[in-house]
Scaffold this motif. Structure first.
Motif, PDB file in Angstrom:
ATOM      1  N   GLU A  54     -23.527-118.317  90.007  1.00  0.00           N
ATOM      2  CA  GLU A  54     -22.604-116.756  90.017  1.00  0.00           C
ATOM      3  C   GLU A  54     -23.070-116.446  91.559  1.00  0.00           C
ATOM      4  OE1 GLU A  54     -22.038-118.545  85.677  1.00  0.00           O
ATOM      5  OE2 GLU A  54     -23.981-117.587  86.976  1.00  0.00           O
ATOM      6  N   ARG A  55     -24.537-117.161  91.438  1.00  0.00           N
ATOM      7  CA  ARG A  55     -25.138-115.602  92.314  1.00  0.00           C
ATOM      8  C   ARG A  55     -24.691-116.138  93.622  1.00  0.00           C
ATOM      9  NH1 ARG A  55     -30.651-114.954  92.777  1.00  0.00           N
ATOM     10  NH2 ARG A  55     -30.118-113.617  94.151  1.00  0.00           N
ATOM     11  N   ILE A  56     -24.756-118.032  93.276  1.00  0.00           N
ATOM     12  CA  ILE A  56     -24.123-118.445  94.558  1.00  0.00           C
ATOM     13  C   ILE A  56     -22.918-117.802  95.172  1.00  0.00           C
ATOM     14  CG2 ILE A  56     -23.693-121.119  95.989  1.00  0.00           C
ATOM     15  CD1 ILE A  56     -26.001-121.815  93.750  1.00  0.00           C
ATOM     16  N   ILE A  57     -22.056-118.169  94.304  1.00  0.00           N
ATOM     17  CA  ILE A  57     -20.245-117.659  95.306  1.00  0.00           C
ATOM     18  C   ILE A  57     -20.676-116.170  95.331  1.00  0.00           C
ATOM     19  CG2 ILE A  57     -18.346-117.280  93.854  1.00  0.00           C
ATOM     20  CD1 ILE A  57     -19.138-119.243  91.704  1.00  0.00           C
ATOM     21  N   GLU A  58     -21.074-115.339  94.501  1.00  0.00           N
ATOM     22  CA  GLU A  58     -21.063-114.095  95.304  1.00  0.00           C
ATOM     23  C   GLU A  58     -22.070-114.037  96.841  1.00  0.00           C
ATOM     24  OE1 GLU A  58     -23.185-109.518  93.999  1.00  0.00           O
ATOM     25  OE2 GLU A  58     -24.148-111.109  92.937  1.00  0.00           O
ATOM     26  N   ARG A  59     -22.886-114.407  96.885  1.00  0.00           N
ATOM     27  CA  ARG A  59     -23.723-114.727  97.393  1.00  0.00           C
ATOM     28  C   ARG A  59     -22.751-115.425  99.466  1.00  0.00           C
ATOM     29  NH1 ARG A  59     -29.503-117.906  99.200  1.00  0.00           N
ATOM     30  NH2 ARG A  59     -28.887-119.636 100.259  1.00  0.00           N
ATOM     31  N   ASP A  60     -22.233-116.593  98.949  1.00  0.00           N
ATOM     32  CA  ASP A  60     -21.522-117.376 100.352  1.00  0.00           C
ATOM     33  C   ASP A  60     -20.265-116.175 100.411  1.00  0.00           C
ATOM     34  OD1 ASP A  60     -22.300-119.468  99.393  1.00  0.00           O
ATOM     35  OD2 ASP A  60     -21.864-120.163  98.460  1.00  0.00           O
ATOM     36  N   LYS A  61     -19.735-115.466 100.251  1.00  0.00           N
ATOM     37  CA  LYS A  61     -18.506-114.100  99.821  1.00  0.00           C
ATOM     38  C   LYS A  61     -19.157-113.365 101.055  1.00  0.00           C
ATOM     39  CE  LYS A  61     -16.279-114.390  95.801  1.00  0.00           C
ATOM     40  NZ  LYS A  61     -15.862-113.771  94.672  1.00  0.00           N
ATOM     41  N   TYR A  62     -20.831-112.928 100.734  1.00  0.00           N
ATOM     42  CA  TYR A  62     -21.028-112.398 102.217  1.00  0.00           C
ATOM     43  C   TYR A  62     -22.097-112.768 103.537  1.00  0.00           C
ATOM     44  CZ  TYR A  62     -21.976-108.564  98.653  1.00  0.00           C
ATOM     45  OH  TYR A  62     -21.491-107.630  97.854  1.00  0.00           O
ATOM     46  N   VAL A  63     -22.053-114.085 102.915  1.00  0.00           N
ATOM     47  CA  VAL A  63     -22.839-115.019 104.224  1.00  0.00           C
ATOM     48  C   VAL A  63     -21.355-115.254 104.725  1.00  0.00           C
ATOM     49  CG1 VAL A  63     -23.365-117.132 104.762  1.00  0.00           C
ATOM     50  CG2 VAL A  63     -24.779-116.195 103.175  1.00  0.00           C
ATOM     51  N   GLU A  64     -19.963-115.830 104.557  1.00  0.00           N
ATOM     52  CA  GLU A  64     -18.623-115.920 105.091  1.00  0.00           C
ATOM     53  C   GLU A  64     -18.478-114.276 106.541  1.00  0.00           C
ATOM     54  OE1 GLU A  64     -14.369-116.262 104.388  1.00  0.00           O
ATOM     55  OE2 GLU A  64     -16.176-117.696 103.225  1.00  0.00           O
ATOM     56  N   ARG A  65     -19.126-113.229 105.528  1.00  0.00           N
ATOM     57  CA  ARG A  65     -18.677-111.857 106.372  1.00  0.00           C
ATOM     58  C   ARG A  65     -19.661-111.564 107.114  1.00  0.00           C
ATOM     59  NH1 ARG A  65     -17.042-109.962 101.344  1.00  0.00           N
ATOM     60  NH2 ARG A  65     -18.850-109.093 101.629  1.00  0.00           N
ATOM     61  N   LYS A  66     -21.052-112.151 107.221  1.00  0.00           N
ATOM     62  CA  LYS A  66     -22.208-112.056 107.991  1.00  0.00           C
ATOM     63  C   LYS A  66     -22.270-110.939 107.417  1.00  0.00           C
ATOM     64  CE  LYS A  66     -21.592-115.336 111.280  1.00  0.00           C
ATOM     65  NZ  LYS A  66     -21.333-116.494 110.537  1.00  0.00           N
ATOM     66  N   ASP A  67     -22.304-110.575 106.672  1.00  0.00           N
ATOM     67  CA  ASP A  67     -22.804-109.391 105.861  1.00  0.00           C
ATOM     68  C   ASP A  67     -24.205-108.701 105.402  1.00  0.00           C
ATOM     69  OD1 ASP A  67     -23.578-106.756 104.134  1.00  0.00           O
ATOM     70  OD2 ASP A  67     -20.614-106.543 103.002  1.00  0.00           O
TER      71      ASP A  67
END
Length: 192
Positions: A54-67
Protein backbone atom coordinates in the motif's frame (compact mmCIF):
# COMPACT_ATOMS: atom_id res chain seq x y z
CA UNK A 1 25.79 26.06 5.93
CA UNK A 2 27.04 22.47 5.56
CA UNK A 3 25.33 19.58 7.38
CA UNK A 4 26.57 16.38 8.96
CA UNK A 5 23.82 13.75 9.12
CA UNK A 6 24.23 11.06 11.78
CA UNK A 7 22.15 7.97 11.06
CA UNK A 8 21.99 6.31 14.47
CA UNK A 9 21.22 2.60 14.15
CA UNK A 10 23.20 1.85 17.33
CA UNK A 11 20.69 -0.71 18.57
CA UNK A 12 21.95 -2.22 21.80
CA UNK A 13 20.80 -3.92 24.98
CA UNK A 14 23.64 -2.25 26.91
CA UNK A 15 25.79 0.87 26.61
CA UNK A 16 26.43 0.95 22.87
CA UNK A 17 30.07 0.66 21.92
CA UNK A 18 29.17 1.64 18.37
CA UNK A 19 27.55 4.84 19.67
CA UNK A 20 30.70 5.55 21.67
CA UNK A 21 32.84 5.38 18.51
CA UNK A 22 30.29 7.48 16.60
CA UNK A 23 30.25 10.14 19.31
CA UNK A 24 34.05 10.35 19.24
CA UNK A 25 34.08 10.72 15.45
CA UNK A 26 31.30 13.33 15.40
CA UNK A 27 32.85 15.35 18.24
CA UNK A 28 36.23 15.42 16.47
CA UNK A 29 34.65 16.25 13.10
CA UNK A 30 32.64 19.16 14.53
CA UNK A 31 35.64 20.45 16.47
CA UNK A 32 37.62 20.58 13.20
CA UNK A 33 34.62 21.92 11.22
CA UNK A 34 32.72 24.25 13.60
CA UNK A 35 30.69 25.74 10.75
CA UNK A 36 29.00 22.37 10.08
CA UNK A 37 25.65 21.68 11.75
CA UNK A 38 24.66 18.27 13.07
CA UNK A 39 21.38 16.51 12.33
CA UNK A 40 20.64 13.13 13.90
CA UNK A 41 18.13 10.46 12.91
CA UNK A 42 17.66 7.79 15.58
CA UNK A 43 16.34 4.72 13.81
CA UNK A 44 13.65 3.09 15.89
CA UNK A 45 10.39 1.27 15.13
CA UNK A 46 7.61 3.78 14.68
CA UNK A 47 9.97 6.42 13.36
CA UNK A 48 10.91 4.55 10.20
CA UNK A 49 8.64 1.82 8.83
CA UNK A 50 9.12 -0.82 6.13
CA UNK A 51 7.51 -0.29 2.77
CA UNK A 52 4.30 -2.24 2.29
CA UNK A 53 2.40 -2.80 -0.94
CA UNK A 54 0.00 0.00 0.00
CA UNK A 55 2.80 2.44 0.87
CA UNK A 56 4.65 1.65 -2.37
CA UNK A 57 1.52 2.33 -4.43
CA UNK A 58 0.97 5.62 -2.58
CA UNK A 59 4.65 6.56 -2.87
CA UNK A 60 4.74 5.82 -6.61
CA UNK A 61 1.93 8.34 -7.19
CA UNK A 62 3.97 11.10 -5.52
CA UNK A 63 7.18 10.05 -7.29
CA UNK A 64 5.42 10.18 -10.65
CA UNK A 65 4.44 13.82 -9.96
CA UNK A 66 7.82 14.57 -8.31
CA UNK A 67 5.85 15.85 -5.33
CA UNK A 68 8.33 15.58 -2.46
CA UNK A 69 6.19 17.43 0.11
CA UNK A 70 4.65 14.31 1.63
CA UNK A 71 6.25 13.36 5.00
CA UNK A 72 7.21 9.95 3.58
CA UNK A 73 10.02 11.75 1.73
CA UNK A 74 11.41 13.63 4.73
CA UNK A 75 14.24 11.15 5.35
CA UNK A 76 15.16 11.06 1.66
CA UNK A 77 15.23 14.87 1.40
CA UNK A 78 17.31 15.14 4.57
CA UNK A 79 19.79 12.56 3.26
CA UNK A 80 19.88 14.16 -0.19
CA UNK A 81 20.78 17.55 1.30
CA UNK A 82 23.45 16.32 3.75
CA UNK A 83 27.07 17.17 2.98
CA UNK A 84 28.55 14.49 5.25
CA UNK A 85 26.95 11.27 6.46
CA UNK A 86 27.90 9.09 9.42
CA UNK A 87 26.18 5.71 9.71
CA UNK A 88 26.51 3.97 13.08
CA UNK A 89 25.36 0.37 13.49
CA UNK A 90 26.60 -2.78 15.19
CA UNK A 91 27.81 -5.72 13.12
CA UNK A 92 24.85 -8.11 13.16
CA UNK A 93 24.32 -11.27 11.14
CA UNK A 94 27.14 -10.44 8.69
CA UNK A 95 25.82 -6.94 8.03
CA UNK A 96 23.87 -4.49 10.21
CA UNK A 97 20.72 -3.97 12.25
CA UNK A 98 17.63 -4.50 10.07
CA UNK A 99 16.24 -1.05 10.91
CA UNK A 100 19.04 0.43 8.78
CA UNK A 101 17.82 -1.52 5.73
CA UNK A 102 14.31 -0.19 6.38
CA UNK A 103 15.75 3.35 6.48
CA UNK A 104 17.57 2.79 3.17
CA UNK A 105 14.29 1.59 1.62
CA UNK A 106 12.78 4.92 2.64
CA UNK A 107 15.56 7.07 1.18
CA UNK A 108 15.93 5.10 -2.07
CA UNK A 109 13.67 7.40 -4.11
CA UNK A 110 13.94 7.71 -7.89
CA UNK A 111 14.39 11.30 -9.07
CA UNK A 112 15.11 12.51 -5.53
CA UNK A 113 18.21 10.64 -4.32
CA UNK A 114 19.12 8.97 -7.62
CA UNK A 115 18.06 8.91 -11.25
CA UNK A 116 17.92 5.86 -13.52
CA UNK A 117 19.34 6.39 -17.01
CA UNK A 118 19.98 4.11 -19.96
CA UNK A 119 23.63 3.87 -18.84
CA UNK A 120 22.97 3.22 -15.15
CA UNK A 121 22.24 5.23 -12.03
CA UNK A 122 23.14 8.87 -11.49
CA UNK A 123 23.35 10.11 -7.91
CA UNK A 124 21.42 13.22 -6.94
CA UNK A 125 22.76 13.62 -3.39
CA UNK A 126 25.00 16.44 -2.23
CA UNK A 127 27.07 14.23 0.09
CA UNK A 128 30.84 14.46 -0.07
CA UNK A 129 31.51 11.44 2.12
CA UNK A 130 29.87 8.61 4.03
CA UNK A 131 31.59 7.18 7.11
CA UNK A 132 30.39 3.76 8.29
CA UNK A 133 31.10 2.99 11.95
CA UNK A 134 30.57 -0.47 13.42
CA UNK A 135 31.60 -2.68 16.32
CA UNK A 136 31.62 -6.48 16.47
CA UNK A 137 31.80 -9.05 19.21
CA UNK A 138 33.87 -11.32 16.95
CA UNK A 139 36.06 -10.82 13.91
CA UNK A 140 34.47 -9.35 10.79
CA UNK A 141 37.11 -10.54 8.33
CA UNK A 142 36.05 -10.34 4.69
CA UNK A 143 32.35 -10.65 5.57
CA UNK A 144 31.58 -6.96 6.05
CA UNK A 145 28.47 -7.04 3.89
CA UNK A 146 26.91 -4.08 5.72
CA UNK A 147 29.76 -1.77 4.79
CA UNK A 148 29.85 -3.18 1.25
CA UNK A 149 26.11 -2.52 0.93
CA UNK A 150 26.43 1.07 2.17
CA UNK A 151 29.31 1.63 -0.29
CA UNK A 152 26.91 0.56 -3.05
CA UNK A 153 24.25 2.94 -1.74
CA UNK A 154 26.78 5.80 -1.61
CA UNK A 155 27.89 5.06 -5.17
CA UNK A 156 24.30 4.95 -6.43
CA UNK A 157 23.54 8.26 -4.71
CA UNK A 158 26.66 9.98 -6.06
CA UNK A 159 28.63 10.17 -2.81
CA UNK A 160 32.28 9.90 -3.90
CA UNK A 161 34.01 8.85 -0.67
CA UNK A 162 33.31 6.11 1.85
CA UNK A 163 35.28 5.15 4.92
CA UNK A 164 35.05 2.30 7.43
CA UNK A 165 35.76 2.66 11.14
CA UNK A 166 35.45 -0.49 13.23
CA UNK A 167 36.30 -2.14 16.50
CA UNK A 168 36.08 -5.92 16.56
CA UNK A 169 36.70 -8.98 18.77
CA UNK A 170 34.98 -7.18 21.65
CA UNK A 171 33.24 -10.26 23.07
CA UNK A 172 35.91 -12.92 22.60
CA UNK A 173 37.14 -14.47 25.82
CA UNK A 174 40.68 -13.41 26.57
CA UNK A 175 40.41 -10.14 24.64
CA UNK A 176 40.26 -6.85 26.54
CA UNK A 177 37.22 -5.08 25.10
CA UNK A 178 38.01 -1.78 26.81
CA UNK A 179 41.57 -1.71 25.44
CA UNK A 180 40.26 -2.47 21.96
CA UNK A 181 37.75 0.38 22.28
CA UNK A 182 40.37 2.79 23.61
CA UNK A 183 42.65 1.95 20.66
CA UNK A 184 39.79 2.47 18.17
CA UNK A 185 38.87 5.80 19.80
CA UNK A 186 42.49 6.94 19.66
CA UNK A 187 42.68 6.00 15.97
CA UNK A 188 39.54 8.05 15.31
CA UNK A 189 41.06 11.05 17.06
CA UNK A 190 44.27 10.72 15.03
CA UNK A 191 42.27 11.04 11.79
CA UNK A 192 41.76 14.68 12.66
Amino acid sequence: MEKLLFIDACISTHASRTKRLCTTYIDQFLKKNPEVTLETVVLRKGKVEPLTKERIIERDKYVERKDWNHPMFDFAKQFQEADYIVVGTPYWDLSFASILKVYVENIMVADLTFKATNTGFVGLCEGKSLVYITTAGGFIGDKNFGYDYMCGVADMFGIPETELIKAEALDIEGFDAEKIMEKAIEEVKQRF
